[in-house]
Design an enzyme around this catalytic site. Structure first.
Site, PDB file in Angstrom:
ATOM      1  N   LYS A  88      29.755  46.091  36.005  1.00 18.89           N
ATOM      2  CA  LYS A  88      30.899  45.354  36.559  1.00 18.89           C
ATOM      3  C   LYS A  88      31.664  46.213  37.559  1.00 18.89           C
ATOM      4  CE  LYS A  88      34.684  42.280  35.738  1.00 18.89           C
ATOM      5  NZ  LYS A  88      35.644  41.662  34.834  1.00 18.89           N
ATOM      6  N   ALA A 108      49.497  37.506  27.523  1.00 20.56           N
ATOM      7  CA  ALA A 108      48.779  36.232  27.478  1.00 20.56           C
ATOM      8  C   ALA A 108      48.807  35.559  28.838  1.00 20.56           C
ATOM      9  CB  ALA A 108      49.377  35.323  26.409  1.00 20.56           C
ATOM     10  N   GLY A 109      48.244  36.255  29.836  1.00 18.68           N
ATOM     11  CA  GLY A 109      48.095  35.683  31.169  1.00 18.68           C
ATOM     12  C   GLY A 109      46.854  34.819  31.228  1.00 18.68           C
ATOM     13  N   ASN A 114      39.265  45.989  33.415  1.00 18.31           N
ATOM     14  CA  ASN A 114      38.295  46.416  34.410  1.00 18.31           C
ATOM     15  C   ASN A 114      38.294  47.935  34.496  1.00 18.31           C
ATOM     16  OD1 ASN A 114      37.415  43.841  35.291  1.00 18.31           O
ATOM     17  ND2 ASN A 114      39.226  43.630  36.581  1.00 18.31           N
ATOM     18  N   ILE A 171      43.528  35.442  31.459  1.00 22.56           N
ATOM     19  CA  ILE A 171      42.444  35.767  30.529  1.00 22.56           C
ATOM     20  C   ILE A 171      42.953  35.713  29.084  1.00 22.56           C
ATOM     21  CG2 ILE A 171      41.016  37.677  29.681  1.00 22.56           C
ATOM     22  CD1 ILE A 171      39.743  36.244  32.009  1.00 22.56           C
TER      23      ILE A 171
END
Length: 324
Positions: free
Chosen positions: A204, A8-9, A102, A11
């Site tokens: 992306k 839970a950083g 990513n 993002i």
């Protein structure tokens, strides 16, 4: 609906707070001062779209949470292989693993029709360790178009973007994706369910594959890399090689190199996540961004000389960080 966020950083906490606002039962897995702040005060989101606070349950022990309907993976992809002990207590027979990462995901060739179906990339899933920790049949992809950062423990600064595109490895629109997307929208986020998420992955990745390693090698911001004629040309070449690799595995990202460059330049004096990791002495998340595409090029016969050079330089830098 019950959701756990593993990692839970910036993002993960942002998504968790939005889902909590939508009335979802949310549990955040975190550690250190950030966890202490989450327990004491919840998540504070500071955003140009309006500040808000949410108070989901926060812990460092997944056994406290138990089985959930969806797990959002908010950790970096290079931590996936070790995520089994965090994820396993959260699973029931239908739990979905939503990978907000990513680069090329470990599930990329799972149920991809064609000659490469079932291929495992060593750079992404070394020895099958990620697949062992995160079973393929549970995977749902997620391409993140939001920019956030932790400005203080328990405080998320939302910079721009609210889109989290999700999709099934097999394509189509599934009930589990629709359920999660509806909750995200109710929480104020955009969450389109893409019939073929792989095209979004490559769009992306066109930016990440060039700007992330080059920013680490030069210490420059995205706008700085675009302003310099030599590095701008280098980025364009890396993007063109990436599009060639994408085409070899059947992907059709509908965006031009020039449009992708212009979008990156508009980001301004932004430090990539890879440069931020470098400045903090952390391992850089480059295997899924760069080494994986070189590995796919080897698999398909694509010529990627520029990607190979930058990959070698970035890999050496990563080794130096690890040895420090």
């Amino acid at each position: 609906m019950k959701v756990a966020v593993v990692g839970a950083g910036a993002i993960g906490a942002y998504v968790g707070a939005a889902l909590c606002r939508a009335g979802v039962e949310v549990h955040l897995l975190a550690r250190g001062p950030h966890l202490a702040a989450l327990r004491a005060h919840g998540v504070r989101v500071l955003s140009p779209r309006g500040d808000f606070a949410a108070h989901p349950h926060a812990t460092d022990d997944p056994a406290e949470i138990g089985p959930v309907d969806h797990v959002l993976l908010g950790v970096k992809a290079n931590a996936y292989a070790a995520a089994g002990p965090l994820v396993t207590p959260l699973l029931h027979e239908r739990t979905t693993l939503i990978a907000a990462q990513n680069g090329i995901p470990w599930w990329y060739f799972h149920r991809l029709a064609g000659p490469y179906e079932g291929t495992r990339l060593e750079s992404v899933d070394p020895g099958g360790a990620v697949t062992a920790a995160l079973p393929l049949e549970r995977a749902v992809g997620c391409v993140v178009y939001a920019a956030t950062e932790i400005s203080a423990p328990g405080v998320v600064q939302h910079l721009e973007g609210t889109r989290f595109s999700i999709g099934e490895p097999a394509g189509g629109v599934s009930p589990r994706c629709t359920e999660f997307a509806d909750a995200m929208v109710a929480g104020g986020l955009k969450c389109p369910v893409e019939p073929d998420l792989r095209d979004d992955i490559w769009i992306k990745l066109m930016g990440n594959i060039a700007f992330n390693p080059l920013s680490a090698l030069t210490r420059a911001t995205m706008a700085g890399i675009c302003r310099h004629p030599g590095t701008r040309t280098l980025v364009a070449t890396m993007m063109e090689e990436t599009l060639e690799v994408a085409a070899r595995v059947g992907a059709k990202p509908e965006i031009s190199v020039q449009k992708r460059l212009a979008g990156a330049e508009r980001t301004g004096e932004h430090k990539t996540s890879t440069l931020q990791d470098l400045e903090r002495g952390r391992p850089m998340e480059l295997d899924v961004l760069l080494a994986a595409v070189v590995e796919i090029a080897d698999l398909t016969g694509a010529e990627v000389p520029t990607l190979r050079v930058v990959s070698a330089l970035a890999d050496l830098l990563n080794q130096e960080i690890a040895a420090a």
